[in-house]
Structure formats: structure tokens, C-alpha cells
Motif scaffolding. Structure first.
Motif: not given
Length: 431
Positions: A46, A51, A379, A383
Motif C-alpha cells: 500500500l 497510500r 492490498a 487499491l
């Protein structure tokens, strides 16, 4: 015998840094609960995608099973391919096995891309039979080559006993692509990589409560809170009652590991290969030479409750010596236990609990590849780049049976032990 408790960590930890506890309120895109390999892998992917990530760990990064395991990296799950095919069909079972191969590759990629120091890889793993059955191994190797293009070799008994000097062993499957390494140093390196990308990791920050039903979730500790759009729950065998449905889905199972004193000459009389070794019994022995052959790390045995370190060291030492009488008199330097999380179906628990709430845990003793692929697919789900996490949906959050489930798990293990012993006795009489 000396050096119990945390001596293993004090001696082998490559990164002894102390991270702060969470104090006050912070915000992020994602809050990860659990600083083990699954949570760290998800957080790293991430962070690589831009992020903002906060990881909350109740103890220290890698403190649980992620840092206490044998360090074997290779494909597969806690249950066999044939059993997975019975549960979900052959096509999905093949896809899942390819994911497990990918998981082992993720670990290799991270070691290479992050230029990890203090984490030498030693390639090769032997999976050894304790009874004569070369035909079943040949069929397995042929299936792996045919279905996955994954190369394995059968080692005959004389080749096995040339490097593992024990009369208890017969044939083995040799996997040249699997490897072993230092799992705790790996976890620490992942944490450093997350922080280098701007991620924040708070240790000694046990999560005490959470509000997960709003678009913006809140996760609270004793001295602070994190607000985030997504929350990843990755507590492993130490999952508590924070989310009761998750806790009711696993059985915390204790496993044990010892590390011998330095005795290179004695060890060389017994184990003459640097490869990782495991036997074919349910919850059987697994071991490897470490410190350039000066010590032996030996693991195995599972129970539904932990045992005092001195007693567990004595139990494990007896098992080691029964396999290799040459090691009689080799002292145990340290021993430790840790909790693994098992689901009743023996597959990882990976998925979405509700919008913005994700879980990844329950690796059943095969976490070095499944934590990696589990963290990655979660993840990807956050996403929006894939929905591969849905491949694990058939293995749901099945109730663990409560105290009856714990008793059944222990009884099942004892039953398998008795069956394994009967097979070995038949093999011994036939020899």
C-alpha cells in the motif's frame, strides 16, 4: 540449559530499534492491526502505491509467529492440494496453489529489491518420509511438474541417509527452489521499508476498541486512535476479542522451537546438508543448520496450550536425539514457543468482513508464503487493482467449536501421532 525467553531475539536480531507507542489522534488511508508478516506485506504494498499507512503492533514488529518460526519459504498450504481440490474443485485449487508459489516469490523479490542485510538465503528443502513409499513421491513430483511446471526430485533412501544420518528416514522430495532464512530479520526489514516510504509503525500499541461501521473507521489504543478509510486486521494466533467473529474462527495452536549450543563437529556427524529439512508426519519435525553449521534449529510438536520453556526444551531435545542418537549430549541453548492460528478447514482466512474492513490471518504453520500472498491480495483489494482475495472466499470464517474445538484439535493431533507411529513401526519391521 541456558538462555530462555527472549535470548534468541537478543542474540540474533539485526535491528534492535525501538519504535514509539501511539499517543494522540492520527489519520491515514489505511490502519493495519498487527505487525506480523501479513500486515507488514500489505502495508508495504500500500505504501508503494502511495497510500498513507499506520501499523499498530501490540508488542514489537515480528514478535509473534512471524518472527518465531523456522524460516522455511516454499509453496503450499497447511492442508494438501488434493484436499483443497475436494473443497473447491480442481480448477480453483490449481489457481490457489499458483498463488502460494507467487507468495514464495514475493519474499524473494522483497529480499532482492530491499537489499536486506543479515538475511542469507540457503536454497533447497528436503521433505523426508519416515517409511518406505517412493511411488507416492514419484506421483507427487509428476503432478507438480505437469500441473504447475514446478520441478521436484525424488531422493532415494541411500541418498537421503548419506546427508541425514538417521535410520528413521527413507525417501525424500527435494525442492531446489525453496529456501530458508532469518524470518525475524525479514520482518524488521519490511518495517524499515514501510517507514522509508512514509508509513508509520507504532509498537506497544495494543488495539483496545474500534468503530468499523462508518465510512471513516476509528481504531483505538490505550493512549491514542487512528482514523482511516480502510482497516486491515492481521493479528494471527494472537487475535483477541476485538472482532469476536474473527476470534471465533481460529484455534490458537502453540508450536515449539529450540536452538542448540555451538557444536559443529557433533552436528556434522548427523546433518550433512545446509538444506531445510522436514518430515512427512502431521506436525512433524523441521530443522536446519544455522550460524554456518555451528548450531541446529529444531522445531515441531503442536499443542493447544503453551508449555514452560524448560520443559518444552527437554521434550524437543528428546525428539531430536531419538532421530539422531549422535546428538546425545548436545545442549539446548535456548527454546521458545509461539502461537499459530489454524482455521478448522486449514486454509488461510483472507477476505473482506464488511466495506473497508479486511482480514488476513490463520496461516496454519505455512505462513512464510501465505502471509506474503495474503498481504498482497488484500492490498490489491484496497487499491481496487484486483479482486484476487475472493479466491479465498470458499474458506470462510467457520466457527472454531469453542472449547470443544480446542479439545477436538488436540485429540486429532494425538490421533495423527498414533497413526504416524504405527506406519513407522511397520516400516521398521519391514526393513
Amino acid at each position: 540449559m541456558t538462555g530462555y525467553g527472549d535470548t534468541y531475539y537478543a542474540r540474533t536480531l539485526a535491528d534492535g530499534s525501538q519504535r514509539p507507542s501511539l499517543k494522540g489522534a492520527v489519520t491515514s488511508d489505511v490502519a493495519v492491526v498487527g505487525g506480523g508478516l501479513a500486515g507488514l506485506t500489505a502495508a508495504l504494498d500500500l505504501a508503494r502505491a502511495g497510500r498513507s499507512v499506520v501499523v499498530l503492533e501490540a508488542e514489537k514488529v515480528g514478535w509473534g509467529a512471524s518472527g518465531r518460526n523456522g524460516g522455511f519459504v516454499g509453496p503450499g498450504y497447511a492442508t494438501g492440494h488434493a484436499n483443497i481440490a475436494r473443497m473447491v474443485g480442481q480448477e480453483r485449487a490449481q489457481v490457489l496453489h499458483r498463488l502460494s508459489i507467487e507468495g514464495a516469490g514475493i519474499v524473494e523479490e522483497n529480499i532482492d529489491s530491499l537489499a536486506m542485510s543479515g538475511n542469507k538465503r540457503v536454497y533447497g528443502k528436503m521433505s523426508v518420509l519416515r517409511y518406505h513409499d517412493p511411488d507416492s513421491l514419484e506421483r507427487h513430483c509428476e503432478m507438480m511438474q505437469r500441473e504447475f511446471g514446478y520441478h521436484l526430485e525424488v531422493m532415494p533412501t541411500d541418498a537421503v541417509r548419506a546427508v541425514l544420518r538417521s535410520p528413521k528416514y527413507y525417501q525424500a522430495v527435494y525442492d531446489p527452489a525453496s529456501f530458508h532464512f532469518h524470518p525475524l530479520n525479514y520482518a524488521r526489514s519490511l518495517a524499515q521499508a514501510i517507514e522509508a516510504l512514509g508509513g508509520r509503525i507504532f509498537e506497544k500499541s495494543r488495539v483496545t476498541g474500534c468503530d468499523l461501521d462508518q465510512a471513516e473507521k476509528t481504531v483505538r489504543t490505550a493512549q491514542g486512535e487512528v482514523k482511516a478509510r480502510d482497516v486491515v486486521l492481521a493479528g494471527g494466533g494472537y487475535t483477541d476479542a476485538l472482532v469476536p467473529r474473527l476470534r471465533r474462527s481460529i484455534l490458537p495452536i502453540a508450536t515449539y522451537v529450540l536452538l542448540t549450543e555451538e557444536a559443529p563437529e557433533k552436528l556434522a556427524e548427523a546433518v550433512r546438508t545446509p538444506m531445510a529439512v522436514s518430515d512427512n508426519r502431521r506436525a512433524g519435525d523441521y530443522y536446519r543448520l544455522v550460524d554456518d553449521g555451528r548450531r541446529l534449529l529444531w522445531g515441531g510438536r503442536i499443542t493447544t496450550r503453551t508449555t514452560e520453556p524448560r520443559r518444552l526444551a527437554e521434550m524437543m531435545q528428546r525428539t531430536m536425539v531419538s532421530t539422531y542418537p549422535q546428538l546425545n549430549g548436545v545442549r539446548v541453548d535456548t527454546a521458545w514457543s509461539g502461537l499459530m492460528a489454524y482455521a478448522r478447514h486449514l486454509m488461510p482466512l483472507i477476505g473482506q468482513l464488511q466495506p473497508g474492513v479486511w482480514y488476513v490471518f490463520g496461516f496454519g504453520g505455512r505462513g512464510m508464503n501465505t502471509t506474503a500472498i495474503g498481504g498482497r491480495v488484500i492490498a490489491e483489494g484496497i487499491l481496487g487493482s484486483s479482486d484476487r482475495y475472493r479466491l479465498y472466499e470458499p474458506f470462510g470464517l467457520t466457527w472454531n467449536g469453542g472449547p470443544f474445538g480446542v479439545a477436538a484439535a488436540q485429540l486429532t493431533y494425538w490421533t495423527y501421532q498414533a497413526m504416524d507411529l504405527a506406519k513407522e513401526r511397520r516400516a521398521s519391521r519391514a526393513a
